[in-house]
Design an enzyme around this catalytic site. Structure first.
Site, PDB file in Angstrom:
ATOM      1  N   ASP A 197       0.807  -1.213   0.000  1.00 12.46           N
ATOM      2  CA  ASP A 197       0.000   0.000   0.000  1.00 12.46           C
ATOM      3  C   ASP A 197       0.844   1.268   0.000  1.00 12.46           C
ATOM      4  O   ASP A 197       2.061   1.233   0.194  1.00 12.46           O
ATOM      5  CB  ASP A 197      -0.978  -0.005   1.190  1.00 12.46           C
ATOM      6  CG  ASP A 197      -0.390  -0.616   2.464  1.00 12.46           C
ATOM      7  OD1 ASP A 197       0.843  -0.616   2.597  1.00 12.46           O
ATOM      8  OD2 ASP A 197      -1.164  -1.084   3.309  1.00 12.46           O
ATOM      9  N   ASN A 212      -8.438  -3.660  13.706  1.00 15.77           N
ATOM     10  CA  ASN A 212      -9.789  -4.021  13.249  1.00 15.77           C
ATOM     11  C   ASN A 212      -9.756  -5.197  12.279  1.00 15.77           C
ATOM     12  O   ASN A 212     -10.760  -5.500  11.646  1.00 15.77           O
ATOM     13  CB  ASN A 212     -10.479  -2.804  12.621  1.00 15.77           C
ATOM     14  CG  ASN A 212      -9.720  -2.268  11.407  1.00 15.77           C
ATOM     15  OD1 ASN A 212      -8.758  -2.880  10.946  1.00 15.77           O
ATOM     16  ND2 ASN A 212     -10.152  -1.136  10.897  1.00 15.77           N
ATOM     17  N   HIS A 231      -7.726  -5.384   9.620  1.00 12.52           N
ATOM     18  CA  HIS A 231      -7.358  -5.067   8.239  1.00 12.52           C
ATOM     19  C   HIS A 231      -6.025  -5.696   7.864  1.00 12.52           C
ATOM     20  O   HIS A 231      -5.158  -5.910   8.711  1.00 12.52           O
ATOM     21  CB  HIS A 231      -7.396  -3.555   7.956  1.00 12.52           C
ATOM     22  CG  HIS A 231      -6.298  -2.737   8.550  1.00 12.52           C
ATOM     23  ND1 HIS A 231      -6.515  -1.517   9.155  1.00 12.52           N
ATOM     24  CD2 HIS A 231      -4.967  -2.930   8.629  1.00 12.52           C
ATOM     25  CE1 HIS A 231      -5.376  -1.010   9.551  1.00 12.52           C
ATOM     26  NE2 HIS A 231      -4.408  -1.846   9.258  1.00 12.52           N
ATOM     27  N   GLU A 272     -10.026  -2.585   4.701  1.00 10.17           N
ATOM     28  CA  GLU A 272     -10.745  -2.364   5.955  1.00 10.17           C
ATOM     29  C   GLU A 272     -12.002  -3.231   6.020  1.00 10.17           C
ATOM     30  O   GLU A 272     -12.532  -3.635   4.978  1.00 10.17           O
ATOM     31  CB  GLU A 272     -11.167  -0.887   6.035  1.00 10.17           C
ATOM     32  CG  GLU A 272     -10.018   0.108   5.920  1.00 10.17           C
ATOM     33  CD  GLU A 272      -9.321   0.373   7.235  1.00 10.17           C
ATOM     34  OE1 GLU A 272      -9.395  -0.487   8.147  1.00 10.17           O
ATOM     35  OE2 GLU A 272      -8.682   1.422   7.357  1.00 10.17           O
TER      36      GLU A 272
HETATM   37  C1  F6R Z   1       1.256  -1.750   6.203  1.00 12.85           C
HETATM   38  C2  F6R Z   1      -0.086  -2.312   6.203  1.00 12.85           C
HETATM   39  C3  F6R Z   1      -0.951  -2.370   7.412  1.00 12.85           C
HETATM   40  C4  F6R Z   1      -0.181  -2.710   8.688  1.00 12.85           C
HETATM   41  C5  F6R Z   1      -1.119  -2.759   9.899  1.00 12.85           C
HETATM   42  C6  F6R Z   1      -0.341  -3.002  11.177  1.00 12.85           C
HETATM   43  O1  F6R Z   1       1.826  -1.821   4.913  1.00 12.85           O
HETATM   44  O2  F6R Z   1      -0.518  -2.731   5.167  1.00 12.85           O
HETATM   45  O3  F6R Z   1      -1.970  -3.306   7.209  1.00 12.85           O
HETATM   46  O4  F6R Z   1       0.465  -3.942   8.526  1.00 12.85           O
HETATM   47  O5  F6R Z   1      -1.818  -1.566   9.995  1.00 12.85           O
HETATM   48  O6  F6R Z   1       0.466  -1.890  11.416  1.00 12.85           O
HETATM   49  P1  F6R Z   1       1.633  -1.909  12.528  1.00 12.85           P
HETATM   50  O7  F6R Z   1       2.653  -2.882  12.053  1.00 12.85           O
HETATM   51  O8  F6R Z   1       2.187  -0.503  12.509  1.00 12.85           O
HETATM   52  O9  F6R Z   1       0.987  -2.290  13.802  1.00 12.85           O
END
Ligand code: F6R
Length: 245
Positions: free
Chosen positions: A67, A135, A137, A142
């Site tokens: 992303d 959540n 994701h 989402e």
């Molecule tokens: C990042 C991504 C997100 C994160 C998720 C967890 O490229 O796609 O899905 O993996 O939000 O984030 P952290 O690792 O910061 O807890």
């Protein structure tokens, strides 16, 4: 699912890095799907060390990130392009033109989704690294009544913007939209490596790995993939064998 729980972050990072290093040694032109956020930083550190010690070379590897924020340029220190350069790409021997992320500055986001998706279709990942949102994701997919297969632009949930605000000066600076690989593309990877740390994610880990498969918990769709490895620290894994919910 192959679930492994580690006592220390260091052990987890080393184990995850070894999976990448072994794969690339076995298949030097491997396609790696990569993630950003706080979860992979230690893993990237271990990969960099292995590369610097001559244990692996990324010269023929190609990478695709999950992303990128809409509207952030690669030289913006909050962009995922910048993060990847700082935390991995500039520190290993991967050619810059082998690294791919959605272009946050693309003039036409719709066309950018088509461009990025065509790349993903042409070369599915040998391994896709994933973190997990509170959540449920994965990428920026989402919770929703339905999930989109291919690359698309999402409006970020307020809770996701708040969770990511820790990387920005203020919540106002967190972009409201992002490109994300779709769940279909994620599931096309030959293998998936889901890494989760911290007590605050114990409940969603349990829900995603053992609860019903539902688009309201996007990570639960990983239960349908034949080759998922899950690496957890003790805290993130603490509800898995209990009746707590
Ligand atoms: C990042 C991504 C997100 C994160 C998720 C967890 O490229 O796609 O899905 O993996 O939000 O984030 P952290 O690792 O910061 O807890």
């Amino acid at each position: 699912m192959d679930i492994r729980i580690f006592d220390t972050n260091e052990q987890l990072d080393q184990h995850a890095a070894k999976l990448f290093v072994d794969l690339v040694n076995e298949k030097p032109d491997a396609v790696l799907g990569l993630a950003t956020g706080s979860t992979p930083i230690g893993i990237y550190r271990e990969i960099i060390q292995a590369c610097n010690e001559g244990k692996v070379s990324f010269k023929q590897v190609t990478t695709y990130n999950l992303d990128e924020y809409v509207g952030l340029a690669p030289d913006n220190d909050q962009s995922y392009a910048y993060y990847m350069s700082e935390n991995l790409f500039s520190k290993v021997d991967i050619p810059t033109d082998h690294t791919n992320l959605p272009d946050g500055m693309a003039a036409d986001p719709g066309k950018e989704c088509v461009r990025y998706n065509a790349l993903l279709e042409a070369s599915p990942a040998d391994i896709q690294l994933l973190g997990l949102g509170h959540n449920g994701h994965i990428g920026f997919n989402e919770p929703h009544e339905e999930l989109i297969n291919g690359t698309h632009v999402v409006t970020l949930k307020e809770e996701t913007r708040q969770a990511n605000a820790r990387f920005f000066e203020s919540l106002d600076e967190v972009p409201t939209r992002a490109y994300t690989m779709g769940v279909g593309s994620i599931l096309k990877a030959k293998s998936i490596l889901l890494v989760v740390r911290g007590a605050d994610k114990a409940a969603i880990v349990k829900e995603a790995l053992t609860g019903p498969i539902t688009t309201q918990v996007p990570a639960s769709l990983l239960q349908t993939h034949p080759r998922v490895i899950v690496l957890l620290d003790r805290e993130a894994g603490r509800m898995l064998n209990s009746n707590e919910s």
